[in-house]
Design an enzyme around this catalytic site. Structure first.
Site, PDB file in Angstrom:
ATOM      1  CG  HIS A  22      35.258  39.525  41.354  1.00 52.44           C
ATOM      2  ND1 HIS A  22      34.908  40.819  41.042  1.00 52.44           N
ATOM      3  CD2 HIS A  22      34.549  38.742  40.493  1.00 52.44           C
ATOM      4  CE1 HIS A  22      34.026  40.821  40.045  1.00 52.44           C
ATOM      5  NE2 HIS A  22      33.794  39.570  39.700  1.00 52.44           N
ATOM      6  CG  HIS A  48      36.068  37.931  35.837  1.00 54.29           C
ATOM      7  ND1 HIS A  48      35.219  37.711  34.769  1.00 54.29           N
ATOM      8  CD2 HIS A  48      35.309  38.510  36.799  1.00 54.29           C
ATOM      9  CE1 HIS A  48      34.009  38.147  35.070  1.00 54.29           C
ATOM     10  NE2 HIS A  48      34.029  38.621  36.305  1.00 54.29           N
ATOM     11  CD  GLU A  75      27.929  43.594  36.015  1.00 54.01           C
ATOM     12  OE1 GLU A  75      28.890  44.309  35.647  1.00 54.01           O
ATOM     13  OE2 GLU A  75      27.205  43.862  36.979  1.00 54.01           O
ATOM     14  CB  VAL A  76      33.066  40.831  32.073  1.00 53.42           C
ATOM     15  CG1 VAL A  76      34.108  40.767  30.962  1.00 53.42           C
ATOM     16  CG2 VAL A  76      32.769  42.284  32.448  1.00 53.42           C
ATOM     17  CG  ASP A 134      35.938  45.736  39.574  1.00 50.75           C
ATOM     18  OD1 ASP A 134      35.608  44.571  39.289  1.00 50.75           O
ATOM     19  OD2 ASP A 134      35.209  46.740  39.344  1.00 50.75           O
ATOM     20  CB  ILE A 135      36.378  50.042  36.359  1.00 48.00           C
ATOM     21  CG1 ILE A 135      36.563  51.470  35.870  1.00 48.00           C
ATOM     22  CG2 ILE A 135      34.934  49.575  36.210  1.00 48.00           C
ATOM     23  CD1 ILE A 135      36.354  51.631  34.365  1.00 48.00           C
ATOM     24  CG  ASN A 158      29.956  36.861  40.201  1.00 46.90           C
ATOM     25  OD1 ASN A 158      29.608  36.315  41.239  1.00 46.90           O
ATOM     26  ND2 ASN A 158      30.359  38.119  40.159  1.00 46.90           N
TER      27      ASN A 158
HETATM   28  P1  5GP Z   1      31.280  40.048  36.956  1.00 41.44           P
HETATM   29  O1  5GP Z   1      29.978  40.671  37.357  1.00 41.44           O
HETATM   30  O2  5GP Z   1      31.301  39.672  35.499  1.00 41.44           O
HETATM   31  O3  5GP Z   1      31.736  38.930  37.861  1.00 41.44           O
HETATM   32  O4  5GP Z   1      32.374  41.176  37.181  1.00 41.44           O
HETATM   33  C1  5GP Z   1      32.785  42.063  36.199  1.00 41.44           C
HETATM   34  C2  5GP Z   1      33.589  43.130  36.883  1.00 41.44           C
HETATM   35  O5  5GP Z   1      34.283  43.872  35.888  1.00 41.44           O
HETATM   36  C3  5GP Z   1      32.741  44.154  37.668  1.00 41.44           C
HETATM   37  O6  5GP Z   1      33.147  44.150  39.029  1.00 41.44           O
HETATM   38  C4  5GP Z   1      33.039  45.489  36.975  1.00 41.44           C
HETATM   39  O7  5GP Z   1      33.135  46.567  37.870  1.00 41.44           O
HETATM   40  C5  5GP Z   1      34.358  45.202  36.272  1.00 41.44           C
HETATM   41  N1  5GP Z   1      34.579  45.981  35.067  1.00 41.44           N
HETATM   42  C6  5GP Z   1      33.683  46.189  34.064  1.00 41.44           C
HETATM   43  N2  5GP Z   1      34.230  46.936  33.092  1.00 41.44           N
HETATM   44  C7  5GP Z   1      35.502  47.195  33.484  1.00 41.44           C
HETATM   45  C8  5GP Z   1      36.575  47.938  32.885  1.00 41.44           C
HETATM   46  O8  5GP Z   1      36.471  48.495  31.799  1.00 41.44           O
HETATM   47  N3  5GP Z   1      37.737  47.992  33.587  1.00 41.44           N
HETATM   48  C9  5GP Z   1      37.895  47.375  34.798  1.00 41.44           C
HETATM   49  N4  5GP Z   1      39.089  47.501  35.397  1.00 41.44           N
HETATM   50  N5  5GP Z   1      36.904  46.663  35.394  1.00 41.44           N
HETATM   51  C10 5GP Z   1      35.724  46.586  34.737  1.00 41.44           C
END
Ligand code: 5GP
Length: 129
Positions: free
Chosen positions: A113, A111, A106-107, A40-41, A98
């Site tokens: 984690h 996925h 968010e994405v 994760d970034i 999530n």
């Molecule tokens: P969500 O909130 O959708 O469950 O998690 C999305 C995750 O993607 C977040 O933890 C965020 O830090 C990670 N993320 C967002 N953009 C990028 C990216 O460009 N590269 C990587 N490696 N992780 C990302």
């Protein structure tokens, strides 16, 4: 809106689709026919890795309803394998997905984690409803 997920349809321009296509770099720790895993970034724990299916699924609900049996088996085997290869089994870890707005997604590409490397505390912060 999708009848399956209650979410908008899959967006081919989402950040994980771009990572899968190699348009955006990622620190990959695993890849196979069904799944890709990368750091994760913005890590929330000493180990914070994301495991994503190669297929275009918006969320867990979409994946569970629409993916083939082979994709589902291959994906979850990859999740387990990545956790093991990262050494998370010795002290324990958390796997989390999530979904949607209240889930904090968010994405919009399904996925999981993987968090580890420290005591992770409460499962869900804040007050109960
Ligand atoms: P969500 O909130 O959708 O469950 O998690 C999305 C995750 O993607 C977040 O933890 C965020 O830090 C990670 N993320 C967002 N953009 C990028 C990216 O460009 N590269 C990587 N490696 N992780 C990302």
């Amino acid at each position: 809106m999708s009848a399956v997920t209650g979410l908008p349809p899959y967006d081919e321009s989402n950040i994980f689709a771009r990572i899968l296509r190699g348009e955006i770099p990622s620190r990959r720790v695993h890849e196979d026919e069904f799944a890709v895993a990368f750091h994760d970034i913005n890590p929330q724990a000493p180990v914070h890795v994301l495991v994503i299916p190669r297929g275009a699924y918006v969320s867990l609900a979409d994946f569970a309803a629409s993916a083939s049996d082979a994709e589902i088996a291959g994906f979850w085997r990859a999740v387990g394998r990545v956790a093991k290869e990262l050494g998370l089994e010795a002290h324990g870890y958390r796997a989390l997905t999530n979904m949607g707005q209240e889930g904090g997604q968010e994405v919009p590409h399904f996925h999981v984690h993987l968090f580890g490397g420290r005591m992770l505390g409460r499962m869900v912060p804040g007050q109960a409803a």
